[in-house]
Design a protein around this motif. Structure first.
Motif, mmCIF file in Angstrom:
data_model
loop_
_atom_site.group_PDB
_atom_site.id
_atom_site.type_symbol
_atom_site.label_atom_id
_atom_site.label_comp_id
_atom_site.label_asym_id
_atom_site.label_seq_id
_atom_site.Cartn_x
_atom_site.Cartn_y
_atom_site.Cartn_z
ATOM 1 N N LYS A 11 0.850 -1.183 -0.010
ATOM 2 C CA LYS A 11 -0.132 0.010 0.078
ATOM 3 C C LYS A 11 0.800 1.108 0.119
ATOM 4 N N THR A 18 -1.002 -10.024 7.684
ATOM 5 C CA THR A 18 -1.600 -8.600 8.126
ATOM 6 C C THR A 18 -1.124 -8.282 9.643
ATOM 7 N N ASN A 70 1.058 -5.310 9.670
ATOM 8 C CA ASN A 70 0.679 -4.136 8.834
ATOM 9 C C ASN A 70 1.031 -2.724 9.655
ATOM 10 N N GLY A 71 1.656 -1.775 9.330
ATOM 11 C CA GLY A 71 2.172 -0.533 10.171
ATOM 12 C C GLY A 71 3.440 -0.487 10.632
ATOM 13 N N THR A 96 2.473 -1.304 4.971
ATOM 14 C CA THR A 96 1.255 -2.002 4.971
ATOM 15 C C THR A 96 1.042 -2.657 3.835
#
Length: 280
Positions: free
Chosen positions: A158, A220, A223-224, A237
């Motif tokens: 992303k 997942t 993510n971040g 992400t």
């Protein structure tokens, strides 16, 4: 894209692949393709968004990494010499530029296909077209057939563009980090490979949806979390989704298109979910 340009690209890709273990210069490739160095560079940059030299280095380091993992008893220097490097130090510098770790450190992990061969254009009438940064993963086709009922985990970064705007190296590290997260979540028999610029897949060895969902969840969860580039942390992400090929006959082009479509749909789904949470 006209026939002459197609011939040039096909010739250059084949020549590069056949001579990755040689002292290969862009001029050598251009001469083999009967064109100027400038013409070859411009065509490569236009179609593949990279230089010929960079592509050669990355492809060479992919094969070197594969040799290191598949032949644990041979020395790093032997692999270095095999790929045209006169010293352990020179090879290690080139290897770290691609893999961000030493050859010895890489041997401790499972090989994954970070930089596959670029895909050749596809004919449509008298013209040839291709998606930029499209790659050739046809060497995995036999495995796809063998596991045609198994799940794929598809991922996409992303907002990679702002990271690439910092520097090309930062973007490369984001891609490395993404595939490392996938590789860490993968089972022993699962295979991680790249299918585009910032698009990746894992072919699992399982037909169970629960297995695929657990891997997707494990990826997942990260993510971040940031990766580090020149002392600065950049959050990363991934869009993550699981899919399975459906159909009686598995065709390579259909599968490739299916994987890309799955990624596209997962991005739309996640964006919609985020908007719903924001409005609430």
């Amino acid at each position: 894209m006209r026939m002459r340009n197609l011939d040039l690209l096909v010739c250059s890709l084949n020549f590069i692949e056949d001579h990755l273990r040689n002292d290969l210069k862009t001029t050598d490739i251009a001469n083999a393709c009967c064109c100027s160095k400038s013409t070859l560079e411009k065509m490569f940059q236009y179609v593949y968004s990279t230089s010929v030299h960079r592509y050669v280095i990355y492809r060479r380091m992919m094969l070197a990494a594969k040799s290191l993992t598949e032949q644990p008893d041979i020395s790093v220097l032997t692999v270095a010499v095999e790929f045209g490097y006169g010293s352990h130090e020179a090879f290690t510098r080139a290897f770290k530029e691609v893999w961000n770790c030493t050859p010895s450190a890489f041997r401790k992990q499972k090989y994954w296909e970070l930089y596959p061969r670029f895909r050749e254009p596809i004919q449509e009438g008298e013209y040839y077209i291709m998606e930029r940064k499209s790659v050739d993963i046809s060497q995995l086709y036999d495995l796809f057939q063998e596991r045609k009922d198994c799940y794929f985990i598809c991922c996409d970064i992303k907002n990679l563009t702002p990271i690439n705007d910092v520097s090309r190296k930062a973007g490369d590290l984001a891609i490395l980090e993404s595939m490392q997260r996938m590789n860490a979540a993968a089972g022993t028999e699962d295979i991680v490979f790249r299918i585009g610029g910032d698009e990746f897949c894992m072919l699992t060895a399982s037909t169970e949806r629960t297995y695929a969902d657990k891997i997707a969840a494990d990826i997942t969860k990260q993510n971040g979390e940031p990766f580090l580039y020149e002392g600065t942390e950049y959050p990363l992400t991934l869009y993550v989704t699981a899919t399975k090929f459906e159909g009686k006959q598995l065709k390579y082009n259909d599968l490739f298109a299916k994987l890309h479509l799955t990624i596209k749909e997962s991005k739309t789904t996640l964006s919609t979910t985020i908007c719903k949470h924001t409005t609430h």
